[in-house]
Design an enzyme around this catalytic site. Structure first.
Site, PDB file in Angstrom:
ATOM      1  N   GLY A 141       2.203   5.976   4.561  1.00 21.30           N
ATOM      2  CA  GLY A 141       1.107   5.643   5.108  1.00 21.30           C
ATOM      3  C   GLY A 141       0.907   4.325   5.692  1.00 21.30           C
ATOM      4  O   GLY A 141       0.640   4.314   6.991  1.00 21.30           O
TER       5      GLY A 141
ATOM      6  N   ARG B  44       2.682 -10.480 -14.006  1.00 23.38           N
ATOM      7  CA  ARG B  44       3.562  -9.684 -14.880  1.00 23.38           C
ATOM      8  C   ARG B  44       4.251  -8.476 -13.828  1.00 23.38           C
ATOM      9  O   ARG B  44       3.337  -7.750 -12.979  1.00 23.38           O
ATOM     10  CB  ARG B  44       2.618  -9.152 -15.934  1.00 23.38           C
ATOM     11  CG  ARG B  44       3.366  -7.868 -16.592  1.00 23.38           C
ATOM     12  CD  ARG B  44       2.494  -7.189 -17.523  1.00 23.38           C
ATOM     13  NE  ARG B  44       3.111  -6.173 -18.317  1.00 23.38           N
ATOM     14  CZ  ARG B  44       2.322  -5.094 -18.965  1.00 23.38           C
ATOM     15  NH1 ARG B  44       1.013  -5.301 -18.950  1.00 23.38           N
ATOM     16  NH2 ARG B  44       2.713  -4.223 -19.576  1.00 23.38           N
TER      17      ARG B  44
ATOM     18  N   GLY C 289      -0.684  -7.886  -7.057  1.00 22.91           N
ATOM     19  CA  GLY C 289      -0.033  -6.883  -6.271  1.00 22.91           C
ATOM     20  C   GLY C 289       1.272  -7.377  -5.827  1.00 22.91           C
ATOM     21  O   GLY C 289       1.471  -8.543  -5.473  1.00 22.91           O
TER      22      GLY C 289
ATOM     23  N   GLU D 249       3.261  -5.348  -0.690  1.00 26.30           N
ATOM     24  CA  GLU D 249       3.110  -6.060   0.564  1.00 26.30           C
ATOM     25  C   GLU D 249       3.992  -7.087   0.742  1.00 26.30           C
ATOM     26  O   GLU D 249       4.259  -7.781   1.831  1.00 26.30           O
ATOM     27  CB  GLU D 249       1.930  -5.921   1.197  1.00 26.30           C
ATOM     28  CG  GLU D 249       1.475  -4.574   1.527  1.00 26.30           C
ATOM     29  CD  GLU D 249      -0.124  -4.314   1.703  1.00 26.30           C
ATOM     30  OE1 GLU D 249      -0.397  -4.048   2.719  1.00 26.30           O
ATOM     31  OE2 GLU D 249      -0.723  -4.829   0.633  1.00 26.30           O
TER      32      GLU D 249
END
Length: 712
Positions: free
Chosen positions: A225, A588, A663, A666
């Site tokens: 996606g 982490r 996150g 990206e």
């Protein structure tokens, strides 16, 4: 709803994919399904004067050709609907390929033949093309001002005023977008290729005026996606509308050419950076102005200037955002939005500042390191960037790079580096964990598999929390009838859904402890006469969404450093990535194997952006130049060396979520383009500020300079 039962050293969803058992949207064929294709406007601007459907309807296998007269008036659309001005709503043509009819047929081949027979009549007008559209302040985005930038620029020892451009790029997922819709009375079920099924529910409910409880979205597997399946696009609504009109299920799966216009792409972006610095390179001010193209009727803003508000310790910052309206469909986020484009400009400018001052680009960044968030002074929730710089430089051999040979046969060798950073997207979510009487554990969360390995991470989280063997954990996912959780975009899935799953597991743990028996879970449940313990877990953030820790006392971001070695052939302008070292600070790391794969993919993605990828708008007719994959250049195995060195700073961010993670997906794609551009300049003295760095741009620059900047 999908389940599996695998050991942790194996990707949980991998056997389904490798055996062909994984089912994607188009694999679903409810009884009586019709196949739909979109008929698009043949011009990029003008007015629709008529659609001749007679020959299309007469095509064997075609059951109907729907036009605006057949479609209902849709209810109120709100974000995350991609566009608020639906196709068929008026006779204005705003971009080539804009849907003007829908062909329904018993087979895909018949639908395609019917589409070819439909004749679209229109009065064409002159399209607005990139670089020549109407420019205006970005809707809903206020100018950010900190300190006195004008004074900083006036008094600085050194001033740089530089513009960096990147072209539009399409996502080109292996699985094109598509929706299979079925109505059972007033209940709507869609098998959809999406990144956030939970948000599809609200948009479809609003469009058709039905209760959200009557909408079910099923999507266990999404075939890529990169952001193109994050918003809800018109084809998803149109598929459901066509199914309601036909009284039969409808499968509307975009053809590859439709993918260029029926969903979004990364916009054209021009960024001007003005830096004010002292003689030693200490930053005194940054002004960052961004322009991106958007559609004529709908808005998309790429807030790339945010990068300059969070990166370096500078007392004066001003950012401005503009949009340019052109005759193209609406853009959308692409992998590493915001900072991906923003760091291309900012980090390139920092490399140019280092050259102007005469200092090592790494030392320049260390000297301007921000110990607190520059825009508001909040402390970082976690920041191991200094450690990433140090470890990356050590692993790469940055400090002695120019003592190594500067040529290799016809290749001139250049070195470049940049900082990597992404904001922290945090979405709320809910999950359920069941500890069953046989000792097995079920995890339930409506998350999607988009290839990142989230099911493996969730298995590991539950196993860690409950102290059980990962092999006894089953994961159920990909269905909005399961507990609603956050999206699979914005590098948010592990921190959001992972925290919800951890909370549910801890709920189970409390219930288990309350049984008061010190034995293994299965025996405890058997003694208590309980079939299962069910834990519910929530991950909550204020206002339903949190960006960069805005609702907390902490500023949250992820960090990294990328170092690249690039070979440049000055005779042909060719570039070769020889090696890369990336070190990242992202809380982490739940699963090092999947994390390393994500960062490796990000580096490859960044190389493609830097050197190959662009989508061209044809300047006369205003359409996308080539709506197929025949001349889309992306990296392949032969372009990527084996020497991609990825590692992580050891840390745990207790403020970001319940599991200490942030996150990462990206982060690896940021900074690569700036590092590659710096390496090209280091190799042959050519400064390219307009991506991609194609051979002719290098060759033209080399033709006026036959030695590298340092004489190598």
């Amino acid at each position: 709803m999908t389940t599996t039962h695998r050991p942790i050293d194996q990707r949980v969803e991998a056997p389904l994919k490798l055996t062909g058992a994984a089912r994607y949207a188009a694999d679903h064929a409810p009884e009586g399904v019709l196949h739909a294709v979109l008929v698009g406007a043949p011009v990029a601007a003008g007015r629709l004067t008529g659609v001749d459907t007679a020959d299309g309807r007469a095509t064997p296998g075609v059951t109907a050709v729907l036009t605006a007269a057949d479609l209902p008036s849709f209810g109120t659309l709100t974000a995350p609907a991609a566009v608020l001005t639906m196709p068929f709503s008026d006779d204005v043509i705003r971009y080539e390929g804009q849907p003007v009819a829908i062909v329904l047929a018993e087979s895909v081949a018949a639908a395609e033949a019917g589409r070819a027979a439909v004749v679209v009549h229109c009065d064409a007008a002159e399209p607005a093309v990139l670089g020549a559209g109407a420019r205006e302040p970005a809707p809903g985005v206020e100018e950010f001002v900190l300190g006195d930038v004008d004074r900083a620029l006036a008094e600085a020892d050194l001033r740089l005023d530089l513009t960096y451009v990147q072209p539009p790029r399409h996502h080109h997922a292996m699985e094109t977008s598509g929706t299979v819709a079925r109505w059972d009375g007033d209940r709507l079920t869609v098998w959809d290729s999406v990144q956030a099924g939970g948000t599809v529910v609200g948009v479809l409910a609003g469009a058709f005026g039905i209760d959200e409880q009557d909408v079910r979205v099923i999507c266990p597997h999404t075939g890529g996606g990169f952001g193109s399946k994050g918003f809800i696009w018109p084809h998803e609504i149109l598929a459901a509308a066509a199914a309601r009109i036909a009284g039969r299920p409808v499968s509307l799966h975009l053809r590859r050419s439709d993918q260029f216009t029926a969903v979004g792409y990364q916009p054209w972006i021009s960024q001007t950076i003005r830096l004010a610095a002292s003689a030693d390179g200490t930053l005194q001010g940054i002004e960052h102005t961004v322009v991106n193209n958007t559609a004529l009727a709908d808005d998309f803003v790429e807030p790339a200037a945010i990068a300059s508000t969070a990166m370096y310790a500078v007392p004066a910052i001003r950012t401005r955002q503009f949009v340019e309206r052109v005759s193209l469909n609406l853009p959308t986020p692409m992998r590493a939005p915001v900072e991906g484009p923003g760091m291309w400009a900012l980090e390139s400018a920092m490399n140019e500042l280092a050259d102007a001052v005469g200092v090592d680009p790494l030392d320049l960044r260390l000297a301007n390191h921000a110990d607190v968030c520059p825009s508001d002074g909040r402390p970082w929730s976690g920041k191991g960037l200094r450690e990433a710089y140090e470890e990356g430089a050590r692993r790469y051999g940055w400090r002695d790079r120019h003592s190594r040979p500067g040529t290799d046969g016809p290749w001139r060798i250049g070195h470049g580096m940049a900082t990597c950073s992404m904001g922290s997207f945090r979405f709320p979510g809910h999950a359920r964990v069941r500890l069953r009487a046989d000792g097995s554990v079920a995890v339930e969360a409506g998350v999607h598999d988009i290839g990142s390995g989230v099911q493996t991470a969730l298995t590991q989280i539950v196993a860690d929390e409950l102290g059980v063997d990962p092999a006894v954990v089953d994961v159920y996912w990909g269905d909005t009838d399961l507990p609603r959780t956050g999206p699979t975009y914005g590098s948010s899935t592990t921190v959001g859904t992972g925290s919800a799953v951890a909370a549910a597991a801890r709920d189970v743990g409390k219930q288990l402890a309350a049984l008061g028996v010190d034995v293994d879970p299965a025996e405890a449940l058997a003694r208590a006469g309980v079939d299962a313990l069910v834990g519910e877990g929530d991950f909550t953030v204020r206002n339903g969404f949190d960006m960069d820790g805005a609702s907390t006392p902490w500023a949250m971001r992820t960090w990294g450093a990328i170092f690249v070695e690039v070979g440049v052939d000055p005779d042909f302008g060719l570039l070769r990535l020889r090696r890369a070292v990336g070190v990242y600070s992202a809380g982490r790391i739940v699963n090092p194997t999947t994390a390393r794969a994500q960062m490796t993919g990000g580096i490859i993605f960044g190389w493609g952006k830097a050197t190959m990828e662009e989508s061209d708008q044809e300047p006369v007719h205003g359409r996308w130049l080539a709506k197929n994959l025949s001349n889309v250049a992306v990296p392949v195995n032969a372009d990527i060396p084996a020497d991609l060195d990825v590692s992580f700073v050891d840390e745990y961010d207790e403020h970001a979520g319940l599991i200490g993670a942030k996150g990462i997906g990206e982060l690896g794609a940021t900074g690569v383009d700036a590092a590659v551009a710096a390496a090209v300049h280091d190799a042959v003295g050519v400064r390219v500020r307009d991506l991609p760095i194609l051979p002719w741009k290098v060759f033209e620059g080399v033709s006026s300079c036959d030695t590298a900047p340092d004489g190598r």
